[in-house]
Design an enzyme around this catalytic site. Structure first.
Site, mmCIF file in Angstrom:
data_model
loop_
_atom_site.group_PDB
_atom_site.id
_atom_site.type_symbol
_atom_site.label_atom_id
_atom_site.label_comp_id
_atom_site.label_asym_id
_atom_site.label_seq_id
_atom_site.Cartn_x
_atom_site.Cartn_y
_atom_site.Cartn_z
ATOM 1 C CB CYS A 1 -3.019 6.222 -4.578
ATOM 2 S SG CYS A 1 -1.931 7.175 -3.506
ATOM 3 C CB SER B 1 -1.755 -1.488 0.469
ATOM 4 O OG SER B 1 -1.500 -0.412 1.342
ATOM 5 C CG LEU B 2 -4.981 -8.094 0.226
ATOM 6 C CD1 LEU B 2 -3.695 -8.834 -0.088
ATOM 7 C CD2 LEU B 2 -5.872 -8.954 1.125
ATOM 8 C CD GLU C 1 5.877 0.567 -0.467
ATOM 9 O OE1 GLU C 1 4.655 0.771 -0.417
ATOM 10 O OE2 GLU C 1 6.462 -0.129 0.370
ATOM 11 C CD GLU D 1 -0.150 17.198 0.488
ATOM 12 O OE1 GLU D 1 -0.392 17.904 -0.492
ATOM 13 O OE2 GLU D 1 -1.014 16.506 1.059
ATOM 14 C CB CYS E 1 -5.835 7.199 2.993
ATOM 15 S SG CYS E 1 -5.554 6.694 4.650
ATOM 16 C CB CYS F 1 -2.090 2.493 -6.072
ATOM 17 S SG CYS F 1 -0.919 1.367 -5.279
ATOM 18 C CG ASN G 1 -10.311 9.259 1.785
ATOM 19 O OD1 ASN G 1 -11.344 9.456 2.404
ATOM 20 N ND2 ASN G 1 -9.270 8.634 2.320
ATOM 21 C CB CYS H 1 0.040 10.595 8.495
ATOM 22 S SG CYS H 1 0.106 9.785 6.893
ATOM 23 C CB SER I 1 1.078 1.667 5.331
ATOM 24 O OG SER I 1 0.188 1.227 4.327
ATOM 25 C CB CYS J 1 4.384 6.972 -4.801
ATOM 26 S SG CYS J 1 4.363 5.222 -4.353
HETATM 27 N N1 SAH Z 1 2.730 3.124 -0.155
HETATM 28 C C1 SAH Z 1 2.116 2.705 1.082
HETATM 29 C C2 SAH Z 1 1.455 3.862 1.822
HETATM 30 C C3 SAH Z 1 0.259 4.388 1.074
HETATM 31 S S1 SAH Z 1 -0.934 5.414 1.887
HETATM 32 C C4 SAH Z 1 1.121 1.613 0.814
HETATM 33 O O1 SAH Z 1 0.856 1.329 -0.341
HETATM 34 O O2 SAH Z 1 0.619 1.025 1.766
HETATM 35 C C5 SAH Z 1 -1.750 4.424 3.060
HETATM 36 C C6 SAH Z 1 -3.003 3.673 2.593
HETATM 37 O O3 SAH Z 1 -3.940 4.502 1.908
HETATM 38 C C7 SAH Z 1 -2.662 2.547 1.631
HETATM 39 O O4 SAH Z 1 -3.320 1.393 2.013
HETATM 40 C C8 SAH Z 1 -3.200 3.090 0.327
HETATM 41 O O5 SAH Z 1 -3.476 2.066 -0.591
HETATM 42 C C9 SAH Z 1 -4.453 3.802 0.797
HETATM 43 N N2 SAH Z 1 -5.030 4.700 -0.195
HETATM 44 C C10 SAH Z 1 -4.462 5.189 -1.313
HETATM 45 N N3 SAH Z 1 -5.323 5.967 -1.989
HETATM 46 C C11 SAH Z 1 -6.464 5.964 -1.279
HETATM 47 C C12 SAH Z 1 -7.720 6.611 -1.459
HETATM 48 N N4 SAH Z 1 -7.943 7.395 -2.498
HETATM 49 N N5 SAH Z 1 -8.673 6.397 -0.536
HETATM 50 C C13 SAH Z 1 -8.432 5.625 0.547
HETATM 51 N N6 SAH Z 1 -7.263 5.014 0.780
HETATM 52 C C14 SAH Z 1 -6.295 5.175 -0.135
#
Ligand code: SAH
Length: 348
Positions: A115, A216-217, A162, A87, A338, A112, A296, A101, A191, A108
């Protein structure tokens, strides 16, 4: 993915042509009004025909495109040559331009827990061409809709995958985009979940371009971070801190460009205690921007922060002098926000 890259295929098809032909070819790929090799300006007819016979104009094709109700978010499911689907999202930004984006992998491996992509597991890396072609897909899409704004000003690597786990292809894609589009390095953000070996590597890599980085902290408390992000580990935060020191030393003038993303999960990481931990960590890091992301829904245990909790968290950071921004949620009506990017693993 043993296919030749477009650049390599071009070189193998045209061994004896002058070098400027390769540049002509490479830049024509980014002309929004082109949709195939037959129209490439300046290339001899025989070359255009050879290209048409041997190369696809786009390495992926649209399977489905959705448009959000407000018209400010568009999402495309693109089918790759092996049938896998990824996507990509087009979002209108504050300046009225577009941000694209892009995905960097099919699925991935980071898993997480909040996600959607993390749940589908990892299938494969995207090639640089496949990453670039998500942007090129949107170029053509906008060109076919002259009634909406045309200019893509930003690219974010925040789709599926990632990016730093696909380091070499992402780096090639970045350098190609920087060469053949007008988008500068401060308008591109990669990111990452925080893959430290790769973060270390890019500091010493002369070919890694000075694009912005977002880490992504999601928690400055080690145990909480480990619980929601299985790729994390005990010493992660201390190691990340060390890395930021090296990053700032190396990129004095770019220090503002480091962002920590923080998705706000109700009763998980949005309490006063978590805000205090984040403030302490941000102070130790120095000049970092915290980007608070509304969660989200992805259909599991988490809930988004209650408005009062979100505001209190943000206010605490602000009062402590931490630079903080809040991300607008876009495209949640078409599951383009996201963490909502998922397509079924079975190929169509
Ligand atoms: N692998 C990368 C890109 C991920 S998507 C990373 O980890 O940064 C970009 C951002 O969306 C990341 O910070 C990810 O943690 C966040 N994200 C993932 N799931 C989400 C959700 N359900 N709601 C809001 N942000 C989310």
């Amino acid at each position: 993915m043993n296919q030749l890259s477009r650049t390599a295929l071009f070189a193998s098809l045209f061994k004896d042509v002058p070098e400027y032909r390769a540049r002509q070819f490479a830049s024509a790929l980014f002309l929004p009004y082109l949709s195939g090799f037959e129209e490439v300006p300046g290339l001899p007819k025989a070359m255009r025909e050879t290209l048409q016979e041997n190369m696809r104009w786009l390495s992926l094709e649209p399977a489905q495109v959705f448009q959000g109700k407000k018209g400010d978010t568009h999402k495309a499911i693109l089918r790759l040559s092996g049938g896998e689907r990824i996507e990509t999202v087009l979002m209108q930004n504050a300046r009225g331009h577009w941000t694209v984006c892009v995905s960097s992998q099919v699925g991935c491996a980071m898993a997480c827990t909040f996600c959607a992509t993390g749940k589908m597991g990892f299938t494969r890396n995207l090639s640089a061409d496949e990453i670039i072609d998500q942007y090129r897909f949107w170029l053509g899409y906008l060109h076919a809709r002259p009634e909406i704004p045309q200019y893509i000003s930003n690219i974010v690597f925040m789709g599926m995958g990632e990016p730093l786990a696909n380091y070499a292809e992402v780096r090639t894609a970045l350098n190609t985009l920087l060469t053949y589009t007008e988008i500068g390095p401060t308008r591109i953000t990669v990111s990452t979940v925080g893959l430290l070996p790769m973060l270390e590597r890019l500091l010493d890599d002369p070919e890694w371009p000075p694009v912005r980085l977002a880490v992504s902290l999601h928690s400055a408390d080690g145990a909480t971070r480990r619980a929601i992000m299985p790729s994390s580990y005990d010493a992660f935060l201390e190691k990340l801190l060390e890395w930021t020191g090296k990053y700032f030393e190396k990129f004095q003038s770019r220090r503002r460009h480091l962002t920590f993303e923080y998705v706000m999960l109700s009763k998980v990481n949005d309490s006063v205690r978590h805000a205090e931990a984040l403030i302490r960590f941000a102070r130790r890091v120095g000049k970092v921007r915290i980007n608070l992301i509304p969660y989200n829904f992805t259909g599991e245990v988490y809930r988004d922060s209650l408005p009062g909790d979100f505001d209190r968290f943000e206010a605490k950071l602000r009062e402590a002098g931490v630079q903080v921004t809040r991300r607008r949620t876009m495209g949640d009506d078409i599951a383009a926000a996201c963490g909502q990017l998922i397509v079924e693993k079975t190929s169509a």
